[in-house]
Design a protein around this motif. Sequence first.
Motif, PDB file in Angstrom:
ATOM      1  N   TYR A  47       2.918   1.195 -10.245  1.00 43.59           N
ATOM      2  CA  TYR A  47       2.215  -0.090 -10.246  1.00 43.59           C
ATOM      3  C   TYR A  47       2.309  -0.861 -11.561  1.00 43.59           C
ATOM      4  O   TYR A  47       2.561  -2.078 -11.538  1.00 43.59           O
ATOM      5  CB  TYR A  47       0.747   0.075  -9.834  1.00 43.59           C
ATOM      6  CG  TYR A  47       0.053  -1.266  -9.836  1.00 43.59           C
ATOM      7  CD1 TYR A  47       0.393  -2.226  -8.890  1.00 43.59           C
ATOM      8  CD2 TYR A  47      -0.869  -1.603 -10.818  1.00 43.59           C
ATOM      9  CE1 TYR A  47      -0.177  -3.485  -8.903  1.00 43.59           C
ATOM     10  CE2 TYR A  47      -1.451  -2.849 -10.839  1.00 43.59           C
ATOM     11  CZ  TYR A  47      -1.105  -3.798  -9.889  1.00 43.59           C
ATOM     12  OH  TYR A  47      -1.668  -5.046  -9.920  1.00 43.59           O
TER      13      TYR A  47
ATOM     14  N   SER B 234       0.558   5.205  -8.671  1.00 45.78           N
ATOM     15  CA  SER B 234      -0.062   4.729  -9.909  1.00 45.78           C
ATOM     16  C   SER B 234       0.951   4.652 -11.045  1.00 45.78           C
ATOM     17  O   SER B 234       0.765   3.883 -11.996  1.00 45.78           O
ATOM     18  CB  SER B 234      -1.222   5.650 -10.299  1.00 45.78           C
ATOM     19  OG  SER B 234      -0.769   6.991 -10.468  1.00 45.78           O
TER      20      SER B 234
ATOM     21  N   ASP C 151      -5.689  -2.699  -3.393  1.00 47.73           N
ATOM     22  CA  ASP C 151      -6.890  -2.650  -4.216  1.00 47.73           C
ATOM     23  C   ASP C 151      -7.233  -4.042  -4.745  1.00 47.73           C
ATOM     24  O   ASP C 151      -6.330  -4.838  -5.037  1.00 47.73           O
ATOM     25  CB  ASP C 151      -6.644  -1.696  -5.397  1.00 47.73           C
ATOM     26  CG  ASP C 151      -7.922  -1.380  -6.156  1.00 47.73           C
ATOM     27  OD1 ASP C 151      -8.318  -2.223  -6.997  1.00 47.73           O
ATOM     28  OD2 ASP C 151      -8.490  -0.308  -5.938  1.00 47.73           O
TER      29      ASP C 151
ATOM     30  N   PRO D 217       0.840  -1.194   0.000  1.00 49.19           N
ATOM     31  CA  PRO D 217       0.000   0.000   0.000  1.00 49.19           C
ATOM     32  C   PRO D 217       0.878   1.248   0.000  1.00 49.19           C
ATOM     33  O   PRO D 217       1.809   1.369   0.788  1.00 49.19           O
ATOM     34  CB  PRO D 217      -0.787  -0.129   1.315  1.00 49.19           C
ATOM     35  CG  PRO D 217      -0.824  -1.602   1.576  1.00 49.19           C
ATOM     36  CD  PRO D 217       0.499  -2.130   1.107  1.00 49.19           C
TER      37      PRO D 217
END
Length: 332
Positions: A130, A127, A161, A123
């Motif tokens: 990833y 973005s 997520d 976590p």
Amino acid sequence: MDSDPGPSRRGTSWYEPASLDHDPFTHSAVFYRDEPEYLAHTVPFILDGQAAGEPVAVAVPGPNLRAIQDEVGIRGGRVDEVRWLDMTKAGRNPGRIIPGVLRAFADQHTDRRARIIGEPIWPGRSSSEYPACVQHEALINAAFLGREVTILCPYDAQGLDPVVLADAAATHPIMVDGDRWWRSRDYAPEQVVDAYNTPLTEPASAQEHAVAADQLPLIRRWARQRAAQAGVETDRLDDVTFVVNELVTNSIEHGTGNPRVLAWTTKDAVVFQTTNAGTIPDPLVGRLPATPGQIRGRGLLATNLLTDLVRIHRSDDRTTIRVHFHRAGHPR
């Protein structure tokens, strides 16, 4: 326990996974929700490896690293015989993890099976990071095909997520949750690499420098100045100069069709990007340790080892490479 063998993905492309029943390489994703679950999987993995005489490395985020170290010591494990690495530092750039962490350790122990715990996704990963992370997890399977290595990848099922957990099932042939394990029906690493091979668009604020062989000295000076002005630490400016020079040189030597080099600054990094009409068909280029006499791929390998993030977009006729160097005060 569910032993579904999953889909067969044999073929003639860059990736050809072996049968789980015959390939000595094992790559598992384990889901955890709290520290007790985390330690229940990772610590026995280490102790069992030590009991079998197998070398062990652990590369996970710092707080998890310390928790494992403490528990291994409490249970009588040989803490000083484990290679301990903080993944937030050693693996900040996902492209560095295979050559600089996993293979760097496993290649030192080719005479016996090696065990590695690697947690490249936690976590707080951005973005931008990833897509490179999930491609890394997919490429591990090709990088270790046929090797006597066991890699366990913990995933925080509470903090990550659901998309990340679904991707884990596509990049790991074996899944573990609690006391259950199963062979993933969704295992498709080559498709994951392709799915995250997304176009890289630059901001309107990006500055472009002319690209030509006689411009290389000016490009090196420009890149160094851009990095210094952005707040990159002084001891990293040589890395910036080297990497940008390497990428632009490769664009000139191996690319065609008006190569480009751009630069811009984000809140945490200075970014450089090259684009040319050449192609890199093998996504493992730059992600494996160099071999004696190797000619191609060393520049991209050095780029992965020296930068904080590398993103690559490949198309049928163009390649874009984007590199990030963090500014002072941000994770390196």
